[in-house]
Design a protein around this motif. Structure first.
Motif, PDB file in Angstrom:
ATOM      1  N   ASP A  29       1.013  -0.901  -0.244  1.00  0.00           N
ATOM      2  CA  ASP A  29       0.187  -0.464  -0.259  1.00  0.00           C
ATOM      3  C   ASP A  29       1.078   1.863   0.111  1.00  0.00           C
ATOM      4  O   ASP A  29       0.772   2.408  -0.534  1.00  0.00           O
ATOM      5  CB  ASP A  29      -0.924  -0.016   1.163  1.00  0.00           C
ATOM      6  CG  ASP A  29      -2.105  -1.184   1.716  1.00  0.00           C
ATOM      7  OD1 ASP A  29      -2.566  -1.028   0.177  1.00  0.00           O
ATOM      8  OD2 ASP A  29      -2.553  -1.659   2.075  1.00  0.00           O
ATOM      9  N   LEU A  30       1.791   0.917   0.587  1.00  0.00           N
ATOM     10  CA  LEU A  30       3.154   2.353   0.749  1.00  0.00           C
ATOM     11  C   LEU A  30       3.700   2.091  -0.319  1.00  0.00           C
ATOM     12  O   LEU A  30       3.483   4.082  -1.477  1.00  0.00           O
ATOM     13  CB  LEU A  30       3.135   1.916   1.996  1.00  0.00           C
ATOM     14  CG  LEU A  30       3.558   2.444   3.205  1.00  0.00           C
ATOM     15  CD1 LEU A  30       4.707   2.467   4.279  1.00  0.00           C
ATOM     16  CD2 LEU A  30       3.038   3.761   3.693  1.00  0.00           C
ATOM     17  N   LEU A  31       3.881   1.611  -0.860  1.00  0.00           N
ATOM     18  CA  LEU A  31       4.899   1.795  -2.390  1.00  0.00           C
ATOM     19  C   LEU A  31       3.573   2.261  -3.855  1.00  0.00           C
ATOM     20  O   LEU A  31       3.694   2.810  -4.292  1.00  0.00           O
ATOM     21  CB  LEU A  31       5.172   0.181  -2.660  1.00  0.00           C
ATOM     22  CG  LEU A  31       6.084   0.036  -4.060  1.00  0.00           C
ATOM     23  CD1 LEU A  31       7.000   1.248  -4.579  1.00  0.00           C
ATOM     24  CD2 LEU A  31       6.481  -1.129  -4.578  1.00  0.00           C
ATOM     25  N   ARG A  32       2.237   1.680  -4.011  1.00  0.00           N
ATOM     26  CA  ARG A  32       1.535   2.139  -4.016  1.00  0.00           C
ATOM     27  C   ARG A  32       0.753   3.385  -4.307  1.00  0.00           C
ATOM     28  O   ARG A  32       1.426   4.548  -5.325  1.00  0.00           O
ATOM     29  CB  ARG A  32      -0.170   1.402  -3.899  1.00  0.00           C
ATOM     30  CG  ARG A  32      -1.223   1.990  -4.946  1.00  0.00           C
ATOM     31  CD  ARG A  32      -2.116   0.856  -4.881  1.00  0.00           C
ATOM     32  NE  ARG A  32      -2.529   0.634  -2.926  1.00  0.00           N
ATOM     33  CZ  ARG A  32      -3.546   1.911  -2.708  1.00  0.00           C
ATOM     34  NH1 ARG A  32      -3.735   2.842  -3.252  1.00  0.00           N
ATOM     35  NH2 ARG A  32      -3.448   1.411  -1.136  1.00  0.00           N
ATOM     36  N   VAL A  33       1.018   4.058  -3.025  1.00  0.00           N
ATOM     37  CA  VAL A  33       0.921   5.778  -3.041  1.00  0.00           C
ATOM     38  C   VAL A  33       2.079   6.361  -2.952  1.00  0.00           C
ATOM     39  O   VAL A  33       1.949   7.623  -3.989  1.00  0.00           O
ATOM     40  CB  VAL A  33       0.220   6.018  -2.188  1.00  0.00           C
ATOM     41  CG1 VAL A  33      -0.174   7.505  -1.096  1.00  0.00           C
ATOM     42  CG2 VAL A  33      -1.025   4.631  -1.065  1.00  0.00           C
ATOM     43  N   TYR A  34       2.939   6.151  -2.334  1.00  0.00           N
ATOM     44  CA  TYR A  34       4.250   6.918  -2.445  1.00  0.00           C
ATOM     45  C   TYR A  34       5.029   6.929  -4.061  1.00  0.00           C
ATOM     46  O   TYR A  34       6.161   7.615  -3.674  1.00  0.00           O
ATOM     47  CB  TYR A  34       4.981   6.992  -1.333  1.00  0.00           C
ATOM     48  CG  TYR A  34       4.398   7.179  -0.036  1.00  0.00           C
ATOM     49  CD1 TYR A  34       4.734   8.039   0.760  1.00  0.00           C
ATOM     50  CD2 TYR A  34       3.719   6.562   1.109  1.00  0.00           C
ATOM     51  CE1 TYR A  34       4.364   9.201   1.791  1.00  0.00           C
ATOM     52  CE2 TYR A  34       3.689   7.599   1.810  1.00  0.00           C
ATOM     53  CZ  TYR A  34       4.309   8.340   2.618  1.00  0.00           C
ATOM     54  OH  TYR A  34       3.456   8.747   3.794  1.00  0.00           O
ATOM     55  N   ARG A  35       4.722   5.560  -4.980  1.00  0.00           N
ATOM     56  CA  ARG A  35       5.706   5.893  -6.087  1.00  0.00           C
ATOM     57  C   ARG A  35       5.070   7.017  -6.837  1.00  0.00           C
ATOM     58  O   ARG A  35       5.639   6.737  -7.763  1.00  0.00           O
ATOM     59  CB  ARG A  35       5.715   4.296  -7.040  1.00  0.00           C
ATOM     60  CG  ARG A  35       4.631   4.058  -6.467  1.00  0.00           C
ATOM     61  CD  ARG A  35       4.325   2.787  -8.084  1.00  0.00           C
ATOM     62  NE  ARG A  35       2.964   2.172  -8.119  1.00  0.00           N
ATOM     63  CZ  ARG A  35       2.583   1.052  -8.163  1.00  0.00           C
ATOM     64  NH1 ARG A  35       3.997  -0.323  -8.459  1.00  0.00           N
ATOM     65  NH2 ARG A  35       1.847   0.554  -8.561  1.00  0.00           N
ATOM     66  N   ARG A  36       4.111   7.555  -6.880  1.00  0.00           N
ATOM     67  CA  ARG A  36       2.914   8.283  -7.123  1.00  0.00           C
ATOM     68  C   ARG A  36       3.465   9.396  -7.351  1.00  0.00           C
ATOM     69  O   ARG A  36       4.040  10.468  -6.410  1.00  0.00           O
ATOM     70  CB  ARG A  36       1.591   8.305  -7.082  1.00  0.00           C
ATOM     71  CG  ARG A  36       0.365   6.997  -7.720  1.00  0.00           C
ATOM     72  CD  ARG A  36      -0.586   7.276  -6.425  1.00  0.00           C
ATOM     73  NE  ARG A  36      -1.129   8.466  -6.824  1.00  0.00           N
ATOM     74  CZ  ARG A  36      -2.757   8.199  -7.033  1.00  0.00           C
ATOM     75  NH1 ARG A  36      -3.439   7.235  -7.099  1.00  0.00           N
ATOM     76  NH2 ARG A  36      -3.024   9.480  -7.826  1.00  0.00           N
ATOM     77  N   ASP A  37       3.912  10.303  -8.611  1.00  0.00           N
ATOM     78  CA  ASP A  37       4.463  11.720  -9.417  1.00  0.00           C
ATOM     79  C   ASP A  37       3.258  12.372  -8.212  1.00  0.00           C
ATOM     80  O   ASP A  37       4.208  13.309  -7.037  1.00  0.00           O
ATOM     81  CB  ASP A  37       4.439  11.467 -10.378  1.00  0.00           C
ATOM     82  CG  ASP A  37       5.401  11.077 -10.652  1.00  0.00           C
ATOM     83  OD1 ASP A  37       6.835  10.651 -10.631  1.00  0.00           O
ATOM     84  OD2 ASP A  37       5.532  11.167 -12.319  1.00  0.00           O
ATOM     85  N   ASP A  38       2.179  12.098  -8.138  1.00  0.00           N
ATOM     86  CA  ASP A  38       1.319  13.609  -7.579  1.00  0.00           C
ATOM     87  C   ASP A  38       0.990  13.645  -6.021  1.00  0.00           C
ATOM     88  O   ASP A  38       0.607  14.764  -5.758  1.00  0.00           O
ATOM     89  CB  ASP A  38      -0.583  13.323  -7.780  1.00  0.00           C
ATOM     90  CG  ASP A  38      -1.044  11.957  -8.271  1.00  0.00           C
ATOM     91  OD1 ASP A  38      -0.861  11.217  -7.690  1.00  0.00           O
ATOM     92  OD2 ASP A  38      -2.396  12.230  -8.031  1.00  0.00           O
ATOM     93  N   VAL A  39       1.402  12.259  -5.143  1.00  0.00           N
ATOM     94  CA  VAL A  39       1.702  12.323  -4.012  1.00  0.00           C
ATOM     95  C   VAL A  39       2.846  12.641  -3.598  1.00  0.00           C
ATOM     96  O   VAL A  39       3.576  13.527  -3.277  1.00  0.00           O
ATOM     97  CB  VAL A  39       1.757  10.682  -3.586  1.00  0.00           C
ATOM     98  CG1 VAL A  39       1.593  10.646  -2.233  1.00  0.00           C
ATOM     99  CG2 VAL A  39       0.316  10.130  -3.917  1.00  0.00           C
ATOM    100  N   ALA A  40       3.991  12.373  -4.624  1.00  0.00           N
ATOM    101  CA  ALA A  40       5.460  12.670  -4.353  1.00  0.00           C
ATOM    102  C   ALA A  40       6.059  14.451  -4.538  1.00  0.00           C
ATOM    103  O   ALA A  40       6.748  14.822  -3.990  1.00  0.00           O
ATOM    104  CB  ALA A  40       6.388  11.781  -4.707  1.00  0.00           C
TER     105      ALA A  40
END
Length: 184
Positions: free
Chosen positions: A25-36
């Protein structure tokens, strides 16, 4: 007071400590450009997620090292909705900082407000915190709006104070005392 208040349940959510099962779940969210985009780090890789999760798993208390809490926000179905962090910046005087990341797939449901509000109430009533600040990239309008909804006051707007990811950015600094908490 001990910080044995977790897991903590709100009307719709559960705040709990990180566990190894949270990796995907962390990887799915934190790998997103719009999150980072508004974070200090680039999008995460699988290896970085493993390293950062291992550190987060140890962040379970404000009263002893590492003087930090890392919490997962779970929705009504037990799914990852985001995460929160609270850490002491001045242990002796109860000064803390809070941070939040919401899974974009859970945006618009009030989860970040509900979860952060619960954490702030616990910080002031159970965890001996005197003051909490929230610092963020000034371009992050959603995060600034959340801070205001939570009862934070804008205390500073630093102009191009941080060079991050190849550009200078502004920082908002919000602050809150227990008396700033909105009534329950």
């Amino acid at each position: 007071m001990a910080d044995d208040v977790f897991p903590h349940r709100t009307a719709r959510l559960t705040l709990r400590f990180h566990e190894s099962r949270d990796h995907d779940d962390l990887l799915r969210v934190y790998r997103r450009d719009d999150v980072a985009r508004y974070l200090l780090e680039e999008p995460w890789t699988d290896e970085q997620t493993s390293e950062r999760l291992a550190k987060r798993i140890t962040r379970r208390t404000l009263f002893d090292e590492p003087h930090a809490l890392s919490l997962i926000i779970e929705d009504e179905q037990g799914r990852y909705a985001g995460d929160l962090a609270l850490w002491l910046t001045d242990v002796e005087h109860g000064q803390a900082e809070v941070g939040w990341v919401l899974d974009p797939g859970h945006a618009g449901h009030g989860y970040a407000t509900e979860a952060a509000s619960a954490l702030l109430k616990l910080a002031f009533t159970r965890l001996d915190v005197h003051r909490v600040k929230a610092e963020m990239d000034a371009r992050n309008a959603a995060s600034a709006a959340l801070a205001r909804r939570l009862g934070f006051r804008l205390e500073g707007h630093m102009i191009e104070d941080l060079y991050c990811k190849g550009e200078y950015t502004d920082t908002f600094v919000f602050g809150m005392l227990a008396r700033d908490l909105p009534p329950s």
